[in-house]
Design a protein around this motif. Structure first.
Motif, PDB file in Angstrom:
ATOM      1  N   ASN A   1      -5.162   7.822   3.140  1.00 29.35           N
ATOM      2  CA  ASN A   1      -5.243   6.509   3.263  1.00 29.35           C
ATOM      3  C   ASN A   1      -3.726   5.856   2.528  1.00 29.35           C
ATOM      4  N   PRO A   2      -3.184   5.088   3.450  1.00 29.68           N
ATOM      5  CA  PRO A   2      -3.449   4.919   5.094  1.00 29.68           C
ATOM      6  C   PRO A   2      -3.146   5.957   5.958  1.00 29.68           C
TER       7      PRO A   2
ATOM      8  N   ILE B   1      -9.374   9.828  10.021  1.00 22.56           N
ATOM      9  CA  ILE B   1      -9.678   9.551   8.860  1.00 22.56           C
ATOM     10  C   ILE B   1     -10.855  10.643   8.410  1.00 22.56           C
TER      11      ILE B   1
ATOM     12  N   LYS C   1      -4.570   1.459   8.662  1.00 22.72           N
ATOM     13  CA  LYS C   1      -4.160   2.141   9.448  1.00 22.72           C
ATOM     14  C   LYS C   1      -2.521   1.853   9.774  1.00 22.72           C
TER      15      LYS C   1
ATOM     16  N   TYR D   1       0.875  -1.227   0.233  1.00 23.53           N
ATOM     17  CA  TYR D   1       0.252  -0.023   0.127  1.00 23.53           C
ATOM     18  C   TYR D   1       0.834   1.210  -0.110  1.00 23.53           C
TER      19      TYR D   1
ATOM     20  N   VAL E   1      -9.770   0.998   3.964  1.00 22.72           N
ATOM     21  CA  VAL E   1      -8.780   1.811   4.365  1.00 22.72           C
ATOM     22  C   VAL E   1      -7.802   1.136   5.348  1.00 22.72           C
TER      23      VAL E   1
END
Length: 388
Positions: free
Chosen positions: A318-319, A324, A387, A208, A385
């Protein structure tokens, strides 16, 4: 009763399957020592599998021009661990080239990346050499691929390199030099595959960040539900040993993960390397309808018919780390928002106000994947999404 859209998709899939079956080449193979004069005459031993009229070693190629795909193996892995790829792709009209370099326990990631890039260039010169097995058989389009270490090396190969048509990676690992940093200089279309339960190169730490950093405005990441790291290859003892301590273990088996991978990969290559617009439409429809994957996509040439089906909201960053922000148009038809973690636990639920965004405090959340859903009486829209 099937909807018209689903019926149309099934017909397209059937047509694509017939098209693929119509060009079922045999598999030829050869081994070549390429020499790179720019790196002190570095020897790049390369095993090549190619479309042929009859199967065998050093047999003539089938008539036609075929895209070249250079593939980088994983750490201390061998090219034979990727037999599932050449068994699927070569009969469909692709040349697959596997360098055997950097197989030690202290590999040079940079040299491996340069090997992959060199193979693409070298195969194009082979196309012009009357003495070469590949004379007048190499298409203009090409791809650089890789798994794990080889996936990270693919980013190094494609940094500031516009010669390959596209790049595809499986469970790409951040390398040294950093493939995440190199991604900022990758400008060709890029497709990344990730396994949801990969603990060897966890997607949140490897794929990611690469996806987010990639400069290309045509990029996709496909996250296979329940997938692992080593199932992007055939069985390999060392890879399996490294994955044995993963918690949780992959929820699907090797055959299932490879099936998902090849389903999307074949359609993607059929469009990117053979310019089959029908395959691109099926690929897009499959991304949206498949229950086997999640995905993120930034593709600046999407047709209006595809864009209108995308959820009309966005989530950033995102991340994420401490919060968010969910942004959506005023007057959109959704009335509530729910966030679930990967264990199916509800982390947040609230009514949506008639505004342009809402902010969610995530400081108490664990690192990992979350699904954000907007809900209405007519259905839901969802996005994934992560973290850090």
């Amino acid at each position: 009763m099937l909807s018209m859209k689903k019926l149309f998709l099934l017909l397209l899939l059937a047509f694509a399957a017939l098209s693929v079956a119509a060009q079922n080449f045999s598999i030829g193979s050869t081994s070549v020592n390429f020499i790179d004069p720019e790196r002190n005459n570095r020897v790049i031993n390369t095993n090549i599998y190619y479309p042929a009229e009859t199967a065998g070693q050093n047999v003539p190629l089938a008539s036609g021009e075929f895209p070249v795909i250079a593939f980088g193996h994983g750490f201390v892995m061998v090219h034979t661990a990727y037999e599932f790829l050449w068994l699927d792709l070569v009969p469909k009209g692709y040349i697959l080239a596997f360098p055997t370099t950097e197989g030690s326990i202290s590999p040079s990631h940079l040299n491996f990346g340069l090997d992959l890039a060199f193979i693409i260039s070298k195969m194009k010169t082979e196309n012009l050499d009357e003495t070469s097995l590949f004379y007048e058989a190499v298409a203009e389009t090409s791809a650089i691929m890789g798994h794990s270490m080889g996936g990270g090396a693919a980013f190094l190969a494609c940094e500031n390199n516009a010669e390959p048509t596209t790049m595809v990676t499986f469970a790409a690992a951040n390398t040294n030099p950093s493939s995440i940093q190199a991604a900022a200089n990758v400008n060709i279309p890029t497709l990344l595959f990730a396994g949801e339960f990969d603990c060897v190169t966890p997607p949140i730490q490897h794929q990611y960040p690469m996806y987010e950093a990639t400069a290309s405005q045509q990029k996709i990441i496909i996250d296979i539900f329940g997938g692992g790291h080593c199932y992007f290859a055939d069985y390999n003892f060392l890879c399996s040993l490294g994955e044995a301590s993963c918690i949780p273990q992959p929820l699907i088996n090797r055959e299932q993960q490879q099936s998902v991978t090849l389903d999307f990969l074949s359609l993607y290559f059929d469009f990117m390397l053979k310019n089959n617009a029908g395959s691109w439409q099926i690929f897009q429809d499959s991304l949206q309808s498949s229950l086997r994957i999640d995905y993120l996509m930034d593709w600046n040439t999407l047709s209006a018919s595809i864009q209108k089906d995308e959820p009309s909201f966005r989530i950033f960053p995102n991340p994420f780390r401490s919060n968010i922000i969910v942004e959506f148009p005023v007057g959109m038809p959704y009335d509530s928002i729910i966030v679930w973690n990967s264990l199916g636990q509800e982390m947040h639920k609230a009514l949506l106000q008639n505004g342009s965004q809402c902010e969610i405090d995530t400081r108490s959340w664990q690192k990992g994947a979350y699904v954000v859903m907007l809900v209405s009486k007519d259905g839901i829209a969802r996005k994934k999404v992560f973290k850090r």
